[in-house]
Design a protein around this motif. Sequence first.
Motif, PDB file in Angstrom:
ATOM      1  N   CYS C  44       0.846  -1.197   0.000  1.00 50.49           N
ATOM      2  CA  CYS C  44       0.000   0.000   0.000  1.00 50.49           C
ATOM      3  C   CYS C  44       0.882   1.248   0.000  1.00 50.49           C
ATOM      4  CB  CYS C  44      -0.893   0.012   1.232  1.00 50.49           C
ATOM      5  SG  CYS C  44      -1.786   1.565   1.402  1.00 50.49           S
ATOM      6  N   SER C  46       0.112   4.051   0.927  1.00 49.98           N
ATOM      7  CA  SER C  46      -0.269   4.950   2.010  1.00 49.98           C
ATOM      8  C   SER C  46       0.206   4.438   3.375  1.00 49.98           C
ATOM      9  CB  SER C  46      -1.787   5.127   1.970  1.00 49.98           C
ATOM     10  OG  SER C  46      -2.231   5.830   3.082  1.00 49.98           O
ATOM     11  N   CYS C  47      -0.032   3.163   3.692  1.00 47.30           N
ATOM     12  CA  CYS C  47       0.300   2.652   5.026  1.00 47.30           C
ATOM     13  C   CYS C  47       1.428   1.627   5.007  1.00 47.30           C
ATOM     14  CB  CYS C  47      -0.933   2.055   5.695  1.00 47.30           C
ATOM     15  SG  CYS C  47      -1.494   0.509   4.954  1.00 47.30           S
ATOM     16  N   CYS C  58      -5.673  -1.514  -0.941  1.00 52.13           N
ATOM     17  CA  CYS C  58      -5.452  -1.652   0.491  1.00 52.13           C
ATOM     18  C   CYS C  58      -6.824  -1.510   1.152  1.00 52.13           C
ATOM     19  CB  CYS C  58      -4.508  -0.582   1.018  1.00 52.13           C
ATOM     20  SG  CYS C  58      -4.375  -0.621   2.825  1.00 52.13           S
ATOM     21  N   CYS C  61      -6.922   1.440   3.673  1.00 49.27           N
ATOM     22  CA  CYS C  61      -6.814   2.826   3.202  1.00 49.27           C
ATOM     23  C   CYS C  61      -7.757   3.135   2.036  1.00 49.27           C
ATOM     24  CB  CYS C  61      -5.379   3.122   2.770  1.00 49.27           C
ATOM     25  SG  CYS C  61      -4.179   2.830   4.087  1.00 49.27           S
TER      26      CYS C  61
HETATM   27 ZN   LIG Z   1      -2.968   1.134   3.269  1.00 56.38          ZN
END
Ligand SMILES: [Zn+2]
Lengths: 150, 353, 171
Positions: C44, C46-47, C58, C61
């Motif tokens: 992911c 983002s995370c 994800c 997210c």
């Molecule tokens: Zn994520």
Amino acid sequence: MSQPELLSQDFELGFTYTRSTGPVVGRFLTDLRDRIIVGIKGSDGKVYVPPMEYDPVTAEELSEFVEVGQSGEVVSWCWVKEPRDSHPSAVPFAWALIKLDGADVPMVHVLRASAESEVSTGMRVTARWAEETRGFITDIDGFVAAGDES
Amino acid sequence: MKDIAIVSFAQSDCVRNAGAKNEVELIMPVIKSALGAAGLSTAQDVDFTCSGSCDYQQGAAFAFVLGVDALGAVPPIKESHVEMDAAWALYEAILKIRMGHADSALVYGFGKSSPGELPTVLSQQLDPYYLAPLWVDTVSLAAMQARMMLDQGVMEEADMAAVVARSRRNALANNPHAQLKGEVAVEQLLAEETWVSPLRKHDCCPVSDGASAMVLCTVEKAREWGKPYAVISGIDHRIETHNLGARDLTRSVSTEQAAAVAGVSDGAIEVAEIYAPYSHQEIILTRALGLGSETVVNPSGGVLAGNLMMASGLSRIGEVAQRIINGDIKRGLAHATSGPCLQHNLVTVLEAA
Amino acid sequence: MSEEREMITGIEVPIYLKYHFTAGEATARFLSQVRQGKLVGQRCPSCNNVYLPPRGSCAACGVATTEEVEVADKCTVESFTIVYIPIPGNPIQPPYVIANLIPDGANISFIHLLSECDNDTVHRGQRVQAVWKPQEEWDYAMDNIRYFKPLDEPDVPSESIGKVPVTGWEV
Ligand SMILES: [Zn+2]
């Protein structure tokens, strides 16, 4: 990332359900097994074939069975030129809404005919029974033009 | 009761086969687009999320649960699903907002019908004792409905072809997402052979894959967000008996009832987006809705130009809402349907603020 | 009509529907690489969570995952169950162990079988490794791995399961 390979495969999904029929549907199917067609009287006296458990207008529980004729009239129909694998006919056939003698509400079933030109709205048709009946909607193998049932 | 606003709408292209796209890959672009247009980024930014889909279409059990992977549902969100067109997911979201349990909602619908044989799959939504075991498909049922209308002189085959010609023409002019579009003459259509007589193939909507999504909220919230919006001034849905023989198939009583409750006739309808999967059904529906020549019917081409089963009803509402948001019209209606031969119908009236 | 006739009370209505399934992009990429004997997840943006198998997003997210990350075929047992009842259509004879396994280099578990183990001592944090089929039998399927078997390595502490890369695997 590069384009992924296209991965695909045929599969068949099976739902092997059994269904309880209850007193109304069960009665209708039991009679089909005995080569009898019954309907049921609605709140306003209209005869529904196949029988409904509840009146579609008043929601009243229905119980007054009526034997109806095995012949009737085509109310509407369509011609299936290219039957699907799931259809109850491998050769072209019609689906029809058929109002049986003594019934007020037409039922959907198969109408077997050799050509589209032999089917028309208002034509008289008669039920042709399956060789073996077992208490199922297909105990009626289909309808045919009146006089052609044997 | 709180007034409800639609602030954004997004739809994918209608394609015959989305191929290597799973549920998430179909849904995510339209969700991102609808949220983005409302100034939001994930489902965390709305109070409620509701979707519409039917797992039988792609033959993958609980596919709608996998769809949640597109939302960003950590920490957990308030989420619901209807096994129906997402127009009914919108209805659930409206109830949620009106009850005061949410101020905003994300609604989406998706359908991947290409893996199966849709008319056959839909035969299994019918009466499980009397009809489903016959495997009577939905095209055949619609064909019997059309035959009744022709027999009774309610319409002629040329009227059906005119509906198709207008759909294709409107789709060409106005709808980049359409699957079927183009200039085609009524005579040309009538020259084609029948498929499930009296229907010709072009009388039937195509089978399409895709998705659509919408963001709605209270009018107060829309003002707070500073976004233009369309107001839902009326919405209602009615269903008829499952017994096809007991219905008058040449009219749509449930649509008439829903239209009356939704207030269709309270003002002029500039645009009507109608969910008519078969050409003759558009004729039934325009009559049931009381529409006259002052109304532009299906400027998008409607579902004859592309039918996202389980999303097209929501898309009809989105098509009208978008025109109001853009300032093109002041008042319009959208219709959604479900079940064989227009069994269940939902009518929405939308107005400019 | 006879009174004593046997009434129909139930019917068999088997439904069989035919489909042609096409795997999504993320799944197709994953299976193509499993066929080469590699386990490749997606990270992911983002995370940083790594999903195996990947689904293209994800779930936490709500963003698309595109970066591919090859992970090891060594895993840590996050959870497990011992199955004692035969499942219709399943060729594996009970009792057998099904486990949630977190591969080294990822932090989300997937489900597979454990074998060559003492069922009574299988535990959370246990280290295991894939037992692959012979290469000539590899297909687009997770059963290229027959099962996972215990490794002679120290357990991962409970609070660290799924949290850290282990045994020399660099993220
Ligand atoms: Zn994520």
